[in-house]
Each structure stands twice: as C-alpha cells, then as structure tokens.
Design a protein around this motif. Structure first.
Motif, short mmCIF file in Angstrom:
data_model
loop_
_atom_site.label_atom_id
_atom_site.label_comp_id
_atom_site.label_asym_id
_atom_site.label_seq_id
_atom_site.Cartn_x
_atom_site.Cartn_y
_atom_site.Cartn_z
N TYR A 58 -23.03 3.51 5.03
CA TYR A 58 -23.87 4.66 5.11
C TYR A 58 -24.73 4.93 6.02
O TYR A 58 -25.16 5.82 6.63
N MET A 61 -23.15 5.23 9.24
CA MET A 61 -22.52 6.81 9.58
C MET A 61 -23.70 7.79 9.80
O MET A 61 -23.81 8.78 10.62
N GLU A 62 -24.69 7.49 9.39
CA GLU A 62 -26.32 8.25 9.61
C GLU A 62 -26.46 8.14 10.99
O GLU A 62 -26.84 9.16 11.69
N TRP A 63 -26.39 6.89 11.42
CA TRP A 63 -26.74 6.63 13.00
C TRP A 63 -25.64 7.31 14.06
O TRP A 63 -25.85 7.96 14.96
N TYR A 64 -24.62 7.28 13.32
CA TYR A 64 -23.48 8.17 14.20
C TYR A 64 -23.39 9.47 14.48
O TYR A 64 -23.40 10.02 15.22
N LYS A 65 -23.91 10.11 13.24
CA LYS A 65 -24.20 11.58 13.13
C LYS A 65 -25.42 11.99 14.10
O LYS A 65 -25.41 13.06 14.63
N LYS A 66 -26.32 11.01 14.09
CA LYS A 66 -27.39 11.44 14.58
C LYS A 66 -27.55 10.95 15.97
O LYS A 66 -28.11 11.72 16.85
N GLY A 68 -24.36 9.88 18.07
CA GLY A 68 -23.32 9.79 18.86
C GLY A 68 -22.43 8.89 18.68
O GLY A 68 -22.76 7.82 17.92
N LYS A 69 -21.52 8.75 19.45
CA LYS A 69 -20.38 7.48 19.55
C LYS A 69 -20.96 6.38 20.24
O LYS A 69 -20.27 5.41 20.32
#
Length: 292
Positions: A58, A61-66, A68-69
């Motif tokens: 989780y 995923m939060e870091w990825y959405k905030k 990026g890749k």
C-alpha cells in the motif's frame, strides 16, 4: 548479563546514532540534487518506518501514484532508487545486469549466509546460481508432486480428525501454516515435521521465529554497527541464530547422505546431484531450460 551487555552497547549505540544522524544529514539532499522526487525522510530512519506502520504494498503504491515511475527513498541514511517502469527494469536486470548484479549486504549476516543466493556477490553468486538453476526446471519440479500430494493427504487427515472429535471451527492460519511448513520440510529436506500433532517441533518453531521476528529486532540490526550485530554475544542474547539451525540441519543431512550413500527425492538431493567440484552443470539440457 543484560545489564553488562547494555553497558557495553550503550556507548557504541550512541556513537552509531551520532554517525547515522551525520550520514543522514549529508545524504538528505542526494535525490533533490539529482532532481528526483520522493517521500520526505525522517532523521536517522529515512523512509523505513512507513512500510512498518502500514503494509509495504500500500505504501509503495501510494508513492508510485504520487511520485511516478522513478522516485528516491532513504534506507536509514542510504539513498535508494525505486524503479517502477517495466522497460527500465528489464534494461537494469538484463542488458545492464553486469552493473547491478549485487544486492546490498543485510545486517546480521555471517560467512554462511553470505554465500546464499540472496546475499552472495559477484563470482560467488554466479557459481551458486549455476548450481541452483537446473533444479528449477519443469521436469525436476514435477518430481515434487508426490511429496506435496502426500502432505495434502496429511492435511485432510488432520481435518478429518478434528471433525470426528466434534470440532466445528479451526484456526485456519495455524492449520495452513502447518501445511505449508510440512510441504517445505518434505520437498526441501525429505523431513516430516508432524506440525499438526507437534506444533513445538524445532523445525517449525525455528522457522516461525525467522518469519515472525519482532520489528524492534530488525530496527536494532539497522541501527547498531555491523561488528556488534555479527558478534556471537549479540546473536545469543537476542536469539538471532535461528537460521544457524537450518544451516547445521542441512549440513548434517548432506554428510549423512554422502556417508551412507543415501538418495532422496527432495530439493536438497537435486542440489547435491547437480554440483560438480568445478561448479559445472551435469545436464546441459537442464541448464538451458533453467536459463529461459
């Protein structure tokens, strides 16, 4: 004993704390200087507490959405780059593998764990991989089916006994854990743990200790200097030597099989059969299949 240990460790821990704080302070601008975004670290711990307070998938995923890749995090005071781009990951793990083949050295390791596939480096890793890869071919894995099927029968028998004794509820996590442990012990070492009837079996308890170690032990390993974490007094005091049980267990099995010329249809036997003194692979077809 505990007081004596603390009197020795306290000054060292204090030094380690100051050193870690200094390292963290110097590294704070590492990703910022390289124009790479990422979550804000906290002193000493960096970003390692976030996956502890909340499940890692989780958090990531939060870091990825905030961010990026591609984003930067801090493992204590050490900067680490997180890559979530499939094409870039493929380039790192395949095309540029020669530059990224080594993992970081975990704290609390020893000479034995340093030679495992997860911790080995450079030529040591290459040799271990060459030995282990052919054991994961479809043909070799198919040989494990009979062992797994037998474990499944024991699992069903255990449930039947519970039903015959009038039980209408079971602790599913404990029951599935016993089944999983039985499969691992049977497939890896041709050993029956009988965890359903004997939950205090040393094989089971040592494995549970490895996978359910308290968080503070992991944090202590990160904070203390490596020469303290690797010392015998530290390992004995904090019962950090559970992995040694499996190392000694494996060695005794290998010696026994070589001495008595025993053969078993398990993973350990596959490893013993595939290794030559020069580290080559006996079956070229297995090596080719394992590569793909």
């Amino acid at each position: 004993m505990t007081f004596f240990l603390w009197s020795v460790l306290a000054p060292i821990s204090q030094y380690s704390f100051i050193h870690s704080f200094s390292s963290w302070k110097n590294a704070l601008s590492y990703w910022k200087d390289r124009q790479i975004s990422g979550p804000k670290p906290i002193p000493i711990f960096g970003n390692v507490l976030s996956p502890v307070l909340k499940a890692r998938p989780y958090v990531e995923m939060e870091w990825y959405k905030k961010y990026g890749k591609l984003f930067g995090v801090f493992n204590m005071g050490k900067p680490c780059l997180t890559v979530a781009d499939p094409e870039l990951i493929k380039q790192i793990l395949v095309k540029d593998f020669h530059s990224f083949r080594n993992r970081r050295t975990p704290p609390g390791g020893n000479r034995v764990t340093a030679k495992s596939m997860l911790s080995a480096r450079d030529d040591d890793w290459k040799r271990v991989r060459a030995i282990a890869s052919p054991t994961f071919t479809s043909g070799k894995m198919r040989k494990m089916y009979a062992l797994i099927n037998h474990c499944c029968e024991d699992f069903i028998d255990s449930l039947d006994k519970d039903v015959s004794n009038g039980m209408n509820e079971v602790e599913l996590k404990q029951l599935m854990g016993a089944y999983t442990m039985d499969v691992i012990a049977s497939c890896a070492f041709a050993t029956k743990t009988n965890t359903y009837a004997d939950p205090n079996n040393p094989f089971t308890t040592k494995a549970n200790n490895l996978f359910t170690a308290p968080i503070w032990k992991g944090m202590l390993q990160l904070l203390l200097p490596s020469f303290i974490v690797n010392s015998d007094i530290y390992r004995r005091t904090l019962n950090a030597s559970d992995s040694d049980f499996f190392v000694d267990f494996s060695r005794s099995l290998i010696q026994k099989r070589k001495k008595n010329n025993e053969k078993h249809n398990d993973f350990l036997q596959l490893l013993m059969d595939v290794e030559r003194s020069d580290g080559d692979i006996r079956e070229a077809s297995d090596a080719n299949e394992a590569h793909h």
